[in-house]
Design a protein around this motif. Structure first.
Motif, PDB file in Angstrom:
ATOM      1  N   GLU A 143      15.501  -6.065  -3.885  1.00 23.11           N
ATOM      2  CA  GLU A 143      14.835  -5.627  -3.447  1.00 23.11           C
ATOM      3  C   GLU A 143      14.375  -6.752  -1.797  1.00 23.11           C
ATOM      4  O   GLU A 143      15.082  -7.622  -2.325  1.00 23.11           O
ATOM      5  CB  GLU A 143      13.582  -5.846  -4.244  1.00 23.11           C
ATOM      6  CG  GLU A 143      12.083  -6.222  -4.331  1.00 23.11           C
ATOM      7  CD  GLU A 143      11.110  -6.216  -5.501  1.00 23.11           C
ATOM      8  OE1 GLU A 143       9.785  -6.607  -5.615  1.00 23.11           O
ATOM      9  OE2 GLU A 143      11.669  -7.117  -5.898  1.00 23.11           O
ATOM     10  N   GLU A 144      13.767  -6.183  -1.071  1.00 24.00           N
ATOM     11  CA  GLU A 144      13.066  -7.104   0.204  1.00 24.00           C
ATOM     12  C   GLU A 144      11.925  -6.580  -0.153  1.00 24.00           C
ATOM     13  O   GLU A 144      11.374  -5.821   0.704  1.00 24.00           O
ATOM     14  CB  GLU A 144      14.094  -6.309   1.321  1.00 24.00           C
ATOM     15  CG  GLU A 144      14.362  -7.436   2.194  1.00 24.00           C
ATOM     16  CD  GLU A 144      15.196  -6.499   3.230  1.00 24.00           C
ATOM     17  OE1 GLU A 144      14.754  -6.848   4.216  1.00 24.00           O
ATOM     18  OE2 GLU A 144      16.145  -6.346   2.858  1.00 24.00           O
ATOM     19  N   TYR A 145      11.635  -7.971   1.081  1.00 19.62           N
ATOM     20  CA  TYR A 145       9.826  -7.790   1.341  1.00 19.62           C
ATOM     21  C   TYR A 145      10.308  -8.099   2.839  1.00 19.62           C
ATOM     22  O   TYR A 145      10.801  -9.441   3.418  1.00 19.62           O
ATOM     23  CB  TYR A 145       9.269  -8.801   0.817  1.00 19.62           C
ATOM     24  CG  TYR A 145       8.689  -8.187  -0.118  1.00 19.62           C
ATOM     25  CD1 TYR A 145       7.252  -7.655  -0.483  1.00 19.62           C
ATOM     26  CD2 TYR A 145       9.529  -9.090  -1.099  1.00 19.62           C
ATOM     27  CE1 TYR A 145       6.887  -7.338  -2.354  1.00 19.62           C
ATOM     28  CE2 TYR A 145       9.377  -8.900  -3.202  1.00 19.62           C
ATOM     29  CZ  TYR A 145       7.650  -8.201  -3.829  1.00 19.62           C
ATOM     30  OH  TYR A 145       7.821  -7.908  -4.273  1.00 19.62           O
ATOM     31  N   GLN A 185       1.053  -1.471   0.235  1.00 20.48           N
ATOM     32  CA  GLN A 185      -0.274  -0.171  -0.051  1.00 20.48           C
ATOM     33  C   GLN A 185       0.546   0.849   0.203  1.00 20.48           C
ATOM     34  O   GLN A 185       1.478   1.387   0.815  1.00 20.48           O
ATOM     35  CB  GLN A 185      -0.522  -0.027   1.408  1.00 20.48           C
ATOM     36  CG  GLN A 185      -1.956   0.848   1.602  1.00 20.48           C
ATOM     37  CD  GLN A 185      -2.478   1.678   2.384  1.00 20.48           C
ATOM     38  OE1 GLN A 185      -2.081   0.557   3.345  1.00 20.48           O
ATOM     39  NE2 GLN A 185      -3.538   2.305   2.933  1.00 20.48           N
ATOM     40  N   GLU A 186       0.716   2.095  -0.701  1.00 23.19           N
ATOM     41  CA  GLU A 186       1.451   3.461  -1.305  1.00 23.19           C
ATOM     42  C   GLU A 186       1.727   4.190   0.119  1.00 23.19           C
ATOM     43  O   GLU A 186       0.204   4.299   0.215  1.00 23.19           O
ATOM     44  CB  GLU A 186       1.306   4.260  -2.376  1.00 23.19           C
ATOM     45  CG  GLU A 186       1.915   5.735  -2.063  1.00 23.19           C
ATOM     46  CD  GLU A 186       2.908   4.962  -2.905  1.00 23.19           C
ATOM     47  OE1 GLU A 186       3.099   3.831  -3.946  1.00 23.19           O
ATOM     48  OE2 GLU A 186       4.094   5.558  -2.813  1.00 23.19           O
ATOM     49  N   SER A 187       2.845   4.122   0.866  1.00 23.35           N
ATOM     50  CA  SER A 187       2.172   5.382   2.009  1.00 23.35           C
ATOM     51  C   SER A 187       3.327   6.226   2.185  1.00 23.35           C
ATOM     52  O   SER A 187       3.459   7.190   2.993  1.00 23.35           O
ATOM     53  CB  SER A 187       3.601   4.217   3.152  1.00 23.35           C
ATOM     54  OG  SER A 187       5.047   4.612   2.259  1.00 23.35           O
ATOM     55  N   HIS A 188       3.112   7.217   0.727  1.00 23.79           N
ATOM     56  CA  HIS A 188       3.633   8.749   0.868  1.00 23.79           C
ATOM     57  C   HIS A 188       4.348   9.257   1.619  1.00 23.79           C
ATOM     58  O   HIS A 188       4.131   9.413   2.031  1.00 23.79           O
ATOM     59  CB  HIS A 188       2.288   9.035   0.754  1.00 23.79           C
ATOM     60  CG  HIS A 188       1.124   8.858  -0.490  1.00 23.79           C
ATOM     61  ND1 HIS A 188       1.459   8.785  -1.816  1.00 23.79           N
ATOM     62  CD2 HIS A 188      -0.307   8.301  -0.699  1.00 23.79           C
ATOM     63  CE1 HIS A 188       0.263   8.786  -2.734  1.00 23.79           C
ATOM     64  NE2 HIS A 188      -0.535   8.660  -1.812  1.00 23.79           N
ATOM     65  N   PRO A 189       6.392   8.629   1.576  1.00 19.74           N
ATOM     66  CA  PRO A 189       6.878   9.172   2.567  1.00 19.74           C
ATOM     67  C   PRO A 189       7.388  10.459   2.809  1.00 19.74           C
ATOM     68  O   PRO A 189       6.864  10.622   1.690  1.00 19.74           O
ATOM     69  CB  PRO A 189       7.893   8.529   2.314  1.00 19.74           C
ATOM     70  CG  PRO A 189       8.241   7.175   1.669  1.00 19.74           C
ATOM     71  CD  PRO A 189       6.466   7.448   0.397  1.00 19.74           C
ATOM     72  N   ALA A 190       7.274  11.489   3.117  1.00 24.14           N
ATOM     73  CA  ALA A 190       6.964  12.550   3.621  1.00 24.14           C
ATOM     74  C   ALA A 190       8.493  13.596   3.240  1.00 24.14           C
ATOM     75  O   ALA A 190       9.296  12.864   4.316  1.00 24.14           O
ATOM     76  CB  ALA A 190       6.116  13.104   5.086  1.00 24.14           C
ATOM     77  N   PRO A 191       9.698  14.228   3.244  1.00 22.59           N
ATOM     78  CA  PRO A 191      10.526  15.218   4.125  1.00 22.59           C
ATOM     79  C   PRO A 191      11.045  14.730   5.282  1.00 22.59           C
ATOM     80  O   PRO A 191       9.657  14.852   6.181  1.00 22.59           O
ATOM     81  CB  PRO A 191      10.126  16.477   3.205  1.00 22.59           C
ATOM     82  CG  PRO A 191       8.677  15.905   2.142  1.00 22.59           C
ATOM     83  CD  PRO A 191       8.011  15.405   2.826  1.00 22.59           C
ATOM     84  N   ALA A 192      11.708  14.542   5.240  1.00 18.10           N
ATOM     85  CA  ALA A 192      11.771  14.801   7.177  1.00 18.10           C
ATOM     86  C   ALA A 192      10.870  16.177   7.902  1.00 18.10           C
ATOM     87  O   ALA A 192      11.761  16.624   7.498  1.00 18.10           O
ATOM     88  CB  ALA A 192      12.942  13.943   7.348  1.00 18.10           C
ATOM     89  N   GLU A 194      13.383   3.178  -5.583  1.00 20.74           N
ATOM     90  CA  GLU A 194      12.156   3.600  -6.624  1.00 20.74           C
ATOM     91  C   GLU A 194      11.418   3.354  -6.277  1.00 20.74           C
ATOM     92  O   GLU A 194       9.972   3.897  -6.425  1.00 20.74           O
ATOM     93  CB  GLU A 194      12.556   2.644  -7.223  1.00 20.74           C
ATOM     94  CG  GLU A 194      14.675   2.594  -8.178  1.00 20.74           C
ATOM     95  CD  GLU A 194      14.401   4.076  -9.148  1.00 20.74           C
ATOM     96  OE1 GLU A 194      13.136   4.678  -8.686  1.00 20.74           O
ATOM     97  OE2 GLU A 194      15.689   4.157  -9.444  1.00 20.74           O
ATOM     98  N   THR A 195      10.772   2.314  -4.626  1.00 24.52           N
ATOM     99  CA  THR A 195       9.633   2.466  -3.691  1.00 24.52           C
ATOM    100  C   THR A 195      10.338   1.934  -2.575  1.00 24.52           C
ATOM    101  O   THR A 195      10.786   1.571  -2.183  1.00 24.52           O
ATOM    102  CB  THR A 195       9.718   0.899  -4.558  1.00 24.52           C
ATOM    103  OG1 THR A 195       9.410   0.808  -5.569  1.00 24.52           O
ATOM    104  CG2 THR A 195       7.921   0.431  -3.771  1.00 24.52           C
ATOM    105  N   LEU A 196       9.482   2.384  -1.845  1.00 23.54           N
ATOM    106  CA  LEU A 196       9.112   2.462  -0.407  1.00 23.54           C
ATOM    107  C   LEU A 196       7.452   2.728   0.226  1.00 23.54           C
ATOM    108  O   LEU A 196       7.023   3.522  -0.089  1.00 23.54           O
ATOM    109  CB  LEU A 196       9.230   3.660   0.546  1.00 23.54           C
ATOM    110  CG  LEU A 196      10.088   3.480   1.501  1.00 23.54           C
ATOM    111  CD1 LEU A 196      10.926   2.368   2.381  1.00 23.54           C
ATOM    112  CD2 LEU A 196      10.978   5.456   2.121  1.00 23.54           C
TER     113      LEU A 196
END
Length: 376
Positions: A120-122, A24-31, A265-267
């Motif tokens: 890649e890691e799960y 699920q896209e978590s939309h990381p925000a700037p720290a 590329e993905t988080l």
């Protein structure tokens, strides 16, 4: 990136979109405090106000006299590392299941792009994860589950560079955690007029440019490290993910020259953990453990080689094969190349070396490795 790596990247993204474990896209925000963060580079100068130049490490001096006094405000290193590792990267266990895709390029001393690939890691727990390397020279998938660690594809263990691809993003304090007998002290450093809050990690007898970790002022975000050997790492586009700082652009130099370029590329969060995704296929080899080879361990303690007088004017290297025990001490050592007159001296010195225990699913294992004694 080479065409073969482009195909690999396309394949891995297709795999990610069809995986049994759904992200699920978590939309990381700037720290926090980094909405307008500047870009750090390792270079002698910069012409942009938005870019900060960190001078490359090209030389150092060593103070062999133990005349430094431990200051009253010295930092307890083990507790400091535990605290900062819980705020940067994804190594701590307090996070919800996550999925990351990192593309990487490796460069040689001439600046040529010699290898490219995707990591890649799960991750669903310390003993429940799936790690995938897809590159032009290394293709491997590890499955960790209750029954142990299983491996599909290339059976050798990730080498130093491949391990560093993961560590620089996921566990940026990996090198500091191996240091023993060191202490830390706070230092403010200024690069291109820009101040960073740093911690120098050193012994009583120090070097001119010791191991150091530098943070954005008034923030927990790691921005720069000076690590093992000549490595320097800058962390850019730092975002917050589950309360942790994670850099989406990580660049590593070695002696001021490009060494690794890493791009997240993905988080994302894993919204639904399905056990079937972590079950190894029938052709996977395992469970792995007991003794491993091909990995690279950096010693936490070394000793000076006492060469015979007849060899001291010469320049040479002796290679020895060693077995490192589960406690990190050398169990056996056997010289295999170099001038035979230097075999015993090298063997005697290496027997005193100590390494961090190598863990497979949090259990220490024995390690077979080759190390060098050089007389330069």
């Amino acid at each position: 990136m080479p065409k073969q790596a482009d195909f690999v990247l396309l394949s891995i993204l297709v795999l990610a979109s069809s995986a049994v474990v759904h992200g699920q896209e978590s939309h990381p925000a700037p720290a926090n405090g980094l909405a307008n963060q500047k870009t750090l580079i390792v270079a002698t100068e910069t012409k942009s106000e938005s870019v900060v130049a960190v001078p490359p490490i090209t030389s150092l001096s060593i103070n062999l006299r133990a005349d430094k006094k431990l200051s009253a405000d010295a930092i307890d290193l083990s507790s400091w590392i535990a605290k900062e590792a819980a705020l940067n990267g994804l190594q701590s266990t307090d996070v919800l299941p996550w999925h990351v895709v990192v593309t990487y390029d490796q460069f040689d001393e001439d600046g040529d792009n010699v290898h490219s690939g995707v990591y890649e890691e799960y991750w669903a727990g310390e003993k429940k994860y799936k790690r995938i390397y897809k590159s032009d020279n290394f293709n491997q998938t590890d499955y960790a589950a209750d029954k142990g660690l299983f491996r599909q594809g290339d059976q050798q263990w990730p080498d130093r560079v491949q391990s560093q691809v993961r560590s620089e993003v996921i566990a940026p304090f990996y090198y500091a955690a191996t240091l023993q007998g060191f202490h830390g002290r706070n230092v403010v450093r200024t690069f291109s007029g820009y101040k960073l809050q740093c911690v120098f990690i050193e012994r009583d007898s120090g070097i001119s440019d010791p191991t150091q970790y530098c943070f954005e002022p008034d923030s927990s975000a790691l921005r720069y490290t000076r690590g093992f050997g000549w490595f320097q790492t800058v962390y850019n586009r730092v975002v917050q993910f589950q309360g942790h700082n994670l850099a989406q652009e990580v660049d590593v130099t070695d002696g001021g020259k490009p060494y690794l370029k890493l791009r997240v590329e993905t988080l994302e969060l894993i919204s639904q953990v399905e056990d079937a995704h972590f079950i190894p296929p029938p052709d996977a080899v395992g469970p792995l453990g007991d003794r491993v080879s091909g990995v690279h361990l950096m010693p936490t303690k070394t000793s000076i080689t006492q060469w015979p007088a007849s060899l001291r004017p010469q320049h040479f290297t002796v290679t020895v094969e060693i077995v490192i025990g589960k406690d990190g001490h050398v169990m056996s050592v056997h010289a295999i190349s170099g001038p035979s007159g230097g075999y015993k001296a090298c063997e005697d010195a290496v027997r005193k070396w100590v390494f961090p225990p190598y863990l497979v699913l949090d259990k220490p294992v024995e390690v077979e490795e080759k190390v060098l004694c050089s007389n330069n």
